[in-house]
Write a protein that holds these residues in place. Structure first.
Motif, short mmCIF file in Angstrom:
data_model
loop_
_atom_site.label_atom_id
_atom_site.label_comp_id
_atom_site.label_asym_id
_atom_site.label_seq_id
_atom_site.Cartn_x
_atom_site.Cartn_y
_atom_site.Cartn_z
N VAL A 86 -4.40 -5.94 -13.48
CA VAL A 86 -4.60 -4.60 -12.92
C VAL A 86 -3.37 -3.73 -13.12
CG1 VAL A 86 -5.16 -3.30 -10.84
CG2 VAL A 86 -6.20 -5.53 -11.21
N ALA A 87 -2.19 -4.35 -13.09
CA ALA A 87 -0.94 -3.60 -13.21
C ALA A 87 -0.53 -3.31 -14.65
CB ALA A 87 0.18 -4.37 -12.51
N GLU A 88 -1.30 -3.79 -15.61
CA GLU A 88 -0.86 -3.72 -17.00
C GLU A 88 -1.29 -2.44 -17.72
OE1 GLU A 88 -2.30 -7.32 -18.79
OE2 GLU A 88 -0.76 -8.57 -17.85
N ASP A 107 5.89 3.97 -11.14
CA ASP A 107 6.14 3.52 -9.77
C ASP A 107 5.30 4.33 -8.78
OD1 ASP A 107 8.37 1.83 -8.05
OD2 ASP A 107 7.77 3.68 -7.04
N ARG A 108 5.24 5.64 -8.98
CA ARG A 108 4.47 6.48 -8.06
C ARG A 108 2.98 6.14 -8.10
NH1 ARG A 108 7.14 11.47 -10.81
NH2 ARG A 108 9.31 11.14 -10.18
N ILE A 109 2.45 5.94 -9.30
CA ILE A 109 1.03 5.60 -9.43
C ILE A 109 0.75 4.24 -8.82
CG2 ILE A 109 -0.80 5.05 -11.08
CD1 ILE A 109 -0.36 8.03 -10.81
N TYR A 110 1.68 3.29 -9.03
CA TYR A 110 1.52 1.96 -8.42
C TYR A 110 1.40 2.09 -6.91
CZ TYR A 110 2.97 -2.33 -6.15
OH TYR A 110 3.03 -3.40 -5.28
N ARG A 111 2.27 2.88 -6.30
CA ARG A 111 2.28 2.97 -4.84
C ARG A 111 1.05 3.71 -4.31
NH1 ARG A 111 6.65 0.35 -3.65
NH2 ARG A 111 8.15 0.27 -5.37
N GLU A 112 0.59 4.69 -5.07
CA GLU A 112 -0.59 5.45 -4.62
C GLU A 112 -1.89 4.68 -4.82
OE1 GLU A 112 -2.83 9.74 -5.46
OE2 GLU A 112 -0.86 9.32 -6.35
N TYR A 113 -2.00 3.95 -5.92
CA TYR A 113 -3.27 3.35 -6.27
C TYR A 113 -3.33 1.83 -6.11
CZ TYR A 113 -4.83 7.79 -8.25
OH TYR A 113 -5.21 9.10 -8.42
N LEU A 114 -2.19 1.15 -6.16
CA LEU A 114 -2.24 -0.31 -6.22
C LEU A 114 -1.50 -1.04 -5.10
CD1 LEU A 114 -1.83 -1.05 -10.04
CD2 LEU A 114 -3.92 -1.02 -8.69
N PHE A 117 -3.70 -2.55 -2.72
CA PHE A 117 -4.59 -3.52 -3.35
C PHE A 117 -3.97 -4.91 -3.36
CE2 PHE A 117 -6.63 -5.44 -7.19
CZ PHE A 117 -7.94 -5.41 -6.74
N ASN A 118 -2.68 -4.98 -3.04
CA ASN A 118 -1.97 -6.25 -2.91
C ASN A 118 -2.00 -7.05 -4.21
OD1 ASN A 118 -0.35 -7.97 -1.41
ND2 ASN A 118 -2.06 -9.14 -0.59
N VAL A 119 -1.56 -6.40 -5.27
CA VAL A 119 -1.52 -7.06 -6.58
C VAL A 119 -0.56 -8.25 -6.56
CG1 VAL A 119 -0.94 -6.75 -9.02
CG2 VAL A 119 -2.05 -4.90 -7.75
N TYR A 120 0.57 -8.07 -5.87
CA TYR A 120 1.63 -9.08 -5.89
C TYR A 120 1.77 -9.71 -4.52
CZ TYR A 120 2.65 -6.35 -10.07
OH TYR A 120 2.55 -5.68 -11.27
N ASP A 121 0.87 -10.61 -4.20
CA ASP A 121 0.84 -11.24 -2.89
C ASP A 121 2.08 -12.11 -2.67
OD1 ASP A 121 -0.25 -11.90 -0.40
OD2 ASP A 121 -1.18 -13.72 -1.20
#
Length: 329
Positions: A86-88, A107-114, A117-121
């Motif tokens: 998902v992060a790729e 980084d901004r898009i990761y924080r807003e969208y992902l 979503f807990n990509v990196y548990d």
């Protein structure tokens, strides 16, 4: 006066697992000053201790940090292809060759969208960003067009680059930069898809002799600095906020600007000191590759949905729009 919530906190020392060479610019020019700033903004309540050698291997840093073998470390998703699809999206080909723009936007898009979503548990992401655009570097052959990649064995640092090499009829080999050194020096592989600064910074410049530069970049390898969730929880809420205020997209921008500058300098070094042949792909060849690489985006959308992310198209659209807006600044 202590920030609210910080009065009872004992000093938290974060043990950072480092696998970069001691004189590598990312360590000396960005990481070390940033860690010093963390100590400053928390008034000494949080300190980061850079360990003298890596815990585990570069490829295992996510597990090392998640499992608490080290408190923090640098992790690149491409070292474990397919694990965090998902992060790729920054890895998609021909996205951007301007790290100074690409890095903070990601980084901004990761924080807003992902982020939710807990990509990196099991870890907290202090900052995440794609590195500079990667290109082809090979030994003993000048690449004049994409078709010349056919038959070459190349280190491919991520899932998407594996597909890029395959679509060009090359043979992808998945290894870290450190592992690539031995394979290149012994002739096991013909070259690699990487950053110009990696060749210089990891003492690999003399192992290849030609570059094929692709405007827009072949990929932007997604990297991050992560901290163990339990370690992060030991830090007061006020100090966590102070740390994130100087991290996230702010430090991502510093990484991006530094990498962009270092790559430009590295190309000059490769030409002047190592007599590299440097060919830039023509606009016609770039468009040919764009068409050829279309299935990679389609596959990413599919893999993201399979991981439970329902609307990756919206994320990708927002990301590309944000890149355009950032470029206008």
């Amino acid at each position: 006066m202590l920030p609210m919530g910080a009065a009872a906190q004992e000093t938290v020392t974060i043990k950072y697992s480092n696998w970069f060479p001691g004189n590598y610019f990312a360590l000396t020019d960005v990481i070390e000053p940033w860690f010093a700033e963390i100590e400053k903004v928390t008034e000494g309540r949080v300190k980061v201790d850079i360990l003298p050698k890596v815990v585990g291997t570069p490829a295992s840093q996510f597990d090392v940090v998640r499992d608490g073998l080290a408190d923090a470390g640098w992790f690149t998703t491409g070292f474990t292809p397919g694990r965090f699809p998902v992060a790729e999206f920054a890895d998609l080909p021909l996205t951007s060759d301007r790290a100074s723009i690409h890095a903070p936007v990601y980084d901004r898009i990761y924080r807003e969208y992902l982020e939710d979503f807990n990509v990196y548990d099991g870890v907290h992401v202090l900052t995440t960003f794609p590195l500079s655009a990667s290109h082809f570097f090979v030994k003993g052959k000048v690449i004049n067009k994409a078709e010349d990649i056919a038959g070459l064995k190349l280190r491919a640092p991520s899932s998407n680059v594996i597909e890029i090499v395959k679509l060009l009829d090359g043979v992808p080999i998945t290894k870290t930069p450190a592992e690539a050194y031995e394979m290149l020096s012994t002739g096991v592989i013909d070259g690699q898809v990487t950053l110009p600064s990696t060749l210089v910074g990891f003492n690999q410049a003399d192992l290849t002799d030609s570059a094929y530069m692709v405007p827009g970049g072949l990929t932007g390898p997604v990297s991050m600095i992560i901290v163990n969730s339990n370690t992060w929880a030991k830090i007061s809420e006020a100090d966590r906020a102070a740390i994130m205020a100087i991290s996230a997209d702010k430090v991502a921008a510093k990484f991006g600007a530094e990498w962009e500058a270092q790559d430009l300098d590295a190309i000059k070094v490769l030409k002047a000191d190592y007599n590299y042949s440097v060919v830039t792909a023509s606009s016609e060849d770039v468009e040919h590759m764009r068409t050829l690489f279309a299935p990679i985006e389609e596959d990413w959308l599919k893999r993201a949905k399979e991981k439970g992310y329902e609307k990756p198209e919206e994320l990708l659209e927002a990301y590309r729009a944000a890149l355009i807006e950032e470029a206008k600044k």
